[in-house]
Design an enzyme around this catalytic site. Structure first.
Site, short mmCIF file in Angstrom:
data_model
loop_
_atom_site.label_atom_id
_atom_site.label_comp_id
_atom_site.label_asym_id
_atom_site.label_seq_id
_atom_site.Cartn_x
_atom_site.Cartn_y
_atom_site.Cartn_z
N GLN A 136 -7.72 -6.02 6.72
CA GLN A 136 -8.84 -5.11 6.86
C GLN A 136 -9.99 -5.79 7.58
O GLN A 136 -10.13 -7.01 7.51
CB GLN A 136 -9.33 -4.65 5.48
CG GLN A 136 -8.36 -3.72 4.77
CD GLN A 136 -8.46 -2.29 5.27
OE1 GLN A 136 -8.78 -2.05 6.43
NE2 GLN A 136 -8.18 -1.34 4.39
N LYS A 140 -7.72 -14.25 19.55
CA LYS A 140 -7.33 -15.66 19.43
C LYS A 140 -5.86 -15.78 19.77
O LYS A 140 -5.05 -14.97 19.33
CB LYS A 140 -7.58 -16.18 18.00
CG LYS A 140 -7.14 -17.64 17.80
CD LYS A 140 -7.34 -18.11 16.37
CE LYS A 140 -6.86 -19.55 16.21
NZ LYS A 140 -6.99 -20.04 14.81
N ARG A 198 7.82 7.41 8.34
CA ARG A 198 7.13 7.04 9.58
C ARG A 198 8.09 6.46 10.61
O ARG A 198 7.96 6.72 11.81
CB ARG A 198 6.03 6.02 9.28
CG ARG A 198 4.82 6.63 8.59
CD ARG A 198 3.65 5.69 8.66
NE ARG A 198 2.42 6.27 8.15
CZ ARG A 198 1.21 5.86 8.46
NH1 ARG A 198 1.07 4.84 9.31
NH2 ARG A 198 0.14 6.42 7.95
N GLU A 246 0.81 -1.21 0.00
CA GLU A 246 0.00 0.00 0.00
C GLU A 246 0.85 1.26 0.00
O GLU A 246 0.64 2.15 -0.81
CB GLU A 246 -0.93 -0.01 1.22
CG GLU A 246 -1.92 1.15 1.24
CD GLU A 246 -2.90 1.03 2.38
OE1 GLU A 246 -4.07 1.39 2.18
OE2 GLU A 246 -2.49 0.61 3.48
#
Length: 447
Positions: A361, A417, A249, A240
């Site tokens: 997502q 989980k 970042r 992406e």
């Protein structure tokens, strides 16, 4: 014609006959042969048919001797009047003892592997001559197929418990000596480490959230921690964001300089000093980034296999990935393709022996509930993701839905989980200016 005859595929008729003869004269060695060889390992059709007959009898625990094998050949329709009897008799005569069956097996396996290599080389040559693949695609296909041959031949068989227990004791000694109590790599967030015991080898870890909640940021936090402190190489596959955006970042997270100032270049003298120091520190971290948006799992696995001392693989994100066979599967249900990808990711984690952290997502289902916290059923496009993953974590920020809340920068990491232990919720501090997460006790004022 003579040249074609002389160019037969590699095989040893003598070794194949010796293996079959050993099985006929000594039933005790049949188990050893069946564990090591398959019918396709036999090159000569007559030998292959005979092995298939014996294999069929073995599967049904039938008595195996020359008489019963001849009867089985008749049942399978591969019996040749006179010839089959003479051939079995010949096998028993030329194999005086089954004591060396292990050597015979090794020869047959070696010749079989040579043939498979030849077949693979031939298929790659055909691909090139047809002109249907680029050089890169041909190279990836060749590497993948050769790797599959290696994996098939290197598969481990049954192992007794005592040496496995010894491995466990050795691992416990290492953990005790390290003092951190983590069997896996640290995420850099101690509260998450406490619940999931770090990022463990061969685990597929799914980190899911709605767009904009911060899943890429927390993944970069984990990548940075592993790259700086584990002593291992870590890889980030970004489908992406570009590598420059990711590096920006990382610098913001490392320096605590506002990301907006980094993006616009409006830096003061103190900011530049921080960036310079962070650049040195990040250059020493063993972090590798690939921002090719068209990668399949096979592509990623091929790249990772070439990486020495690999410690962690991060993928951003699952729904953007392509299946290795997407070109031929466009009509297939996208949910099935995502299911195949998630299964391939788990296999990749196991084959590479490293944790694979894959972002995912979430569907919009949570937005229709009064409690917006995500659940396993919200995983987008595939319930198989939940089944394949060893750990599923959700990232949730209440301020994403309600900007007027009191805890604007409070985030929750929901471990939904966990094959290694407990599930639960861990509170984190979200610092949007630096696109980073910290443990709650480390407040903004500390920086």
């Amino acid at each position: 014609m003579d040249e074609l005859i002389s160019r037969q595929m590699p095989h040893s008729a003598e070794a194949e006959q010796a293996v079959l003869g050993s099985m006929l004269i000594n039933e005790q060695c049949i188990h050893q042969v069946m564990e090591a060889l398959k019918s396709e390992d036999f090159y000569l059709r007559q030998n292959r048919e005979l092995f298939e007959a014996i294999s069929s009898m073995y599967n049904f625990s039938e008595k195996i001797d020359p008489v019963t094998v001849l009867d089985k050949l008749k049942q399978l329709g591969t019996y040749q009047e006179g010839a089959s009897y003479d051939y079995i008799r010949q096998l028993m005569l030329i194999t005086p003892t089954a004591a060396n069956v292990g050597e015979y097996i090794s020869i047959v396996k070696d010749k079989s592997l040579l043939r498979q290599v030849a077949y693979t080389a031939g298929s790659i040559t055909d691909m090139i001559q047809e002109g249907t693949a680029t050089a890169q695609e041909a190279l990836e296909a060749a590497e993948q197929r050769i790797y599959n041959l290696r994996q098939g031949r290197g598969a481990q068989g049954l192992e007794p418990l005592p040496p496995i227990i010894k491995d466990v004791i050795d691992q416990l000694n290492e953990l005790s000596a390290s003092g951190n109590g983590l069997p896996g790599l640290s995420t850099g967030l101690s509260d998450i480490d406490r619940v999931i015991s770090g990022l463990n080898k061969s685990d597929l870890i799914i980190l899911a959230a709605r767009p904009g909640v911060g899943k890429t940021s927390i993944a970069l936090n984990m990548l940075l921690s592993a790259g700086k402190y584990s002593g291992k190489n870590v890889v980030f596959f970004s489908l992406e964001m570009s590598r420059v955006q990711l590096a920006m970042r990382l610098i913001a997270s490392e320096t605590y300089v506002d990301l907006k100032r980094l993006i616009t270049g409006r830096l003061n003298t103190e900011d530049w000093s921080k960036v310079a120091a962070a650049s040195v520190a990040l250059s020493q971290a063993k972090i590798y980034i690939d921002d090719n948006p068209m990668l399949s799992v096979a592509d990623m696995r091929a790249k990772c296999r070439r990486m020495d001392n690999l410690g962690l693989v991060v993928i951003d994100y699952l729904q953007l990935m392509t299946s290795a066979g997407d070109g031929a599967r466009r009509g297939e249900n996208r949910q099935q393709i995502v299911s195949d990808i998630s299964r391939a990711l788990k296999i990749m984690a196991k084959d590479l022996g490293v944790p694979v952290l894959c972002l995912s997502q979430l569907s919009r289902a949570s937005e229709g509930r009064s409690d917006k916290r995500p659940m396993l059923s919200d995983l987008r496009e595939s319930g198989a993701i939940e089944q394949d993953a060893d750990i599923v974590m959700f990232l949730h920020r209440e301020s994403y839905y309600n900007d007027d809340g009191d805890n604007h920068n409070l985030a929750e990491c929901i471990i939904a989980k966990n094959r290694h232990g407990e599930t639960g919720t861990v509170e984190l501090q979200w610092i949007p200016e630096f696109t980073t997460f910290t443990s709650v006790e480390r407040r903004y004022e500390d920086y």
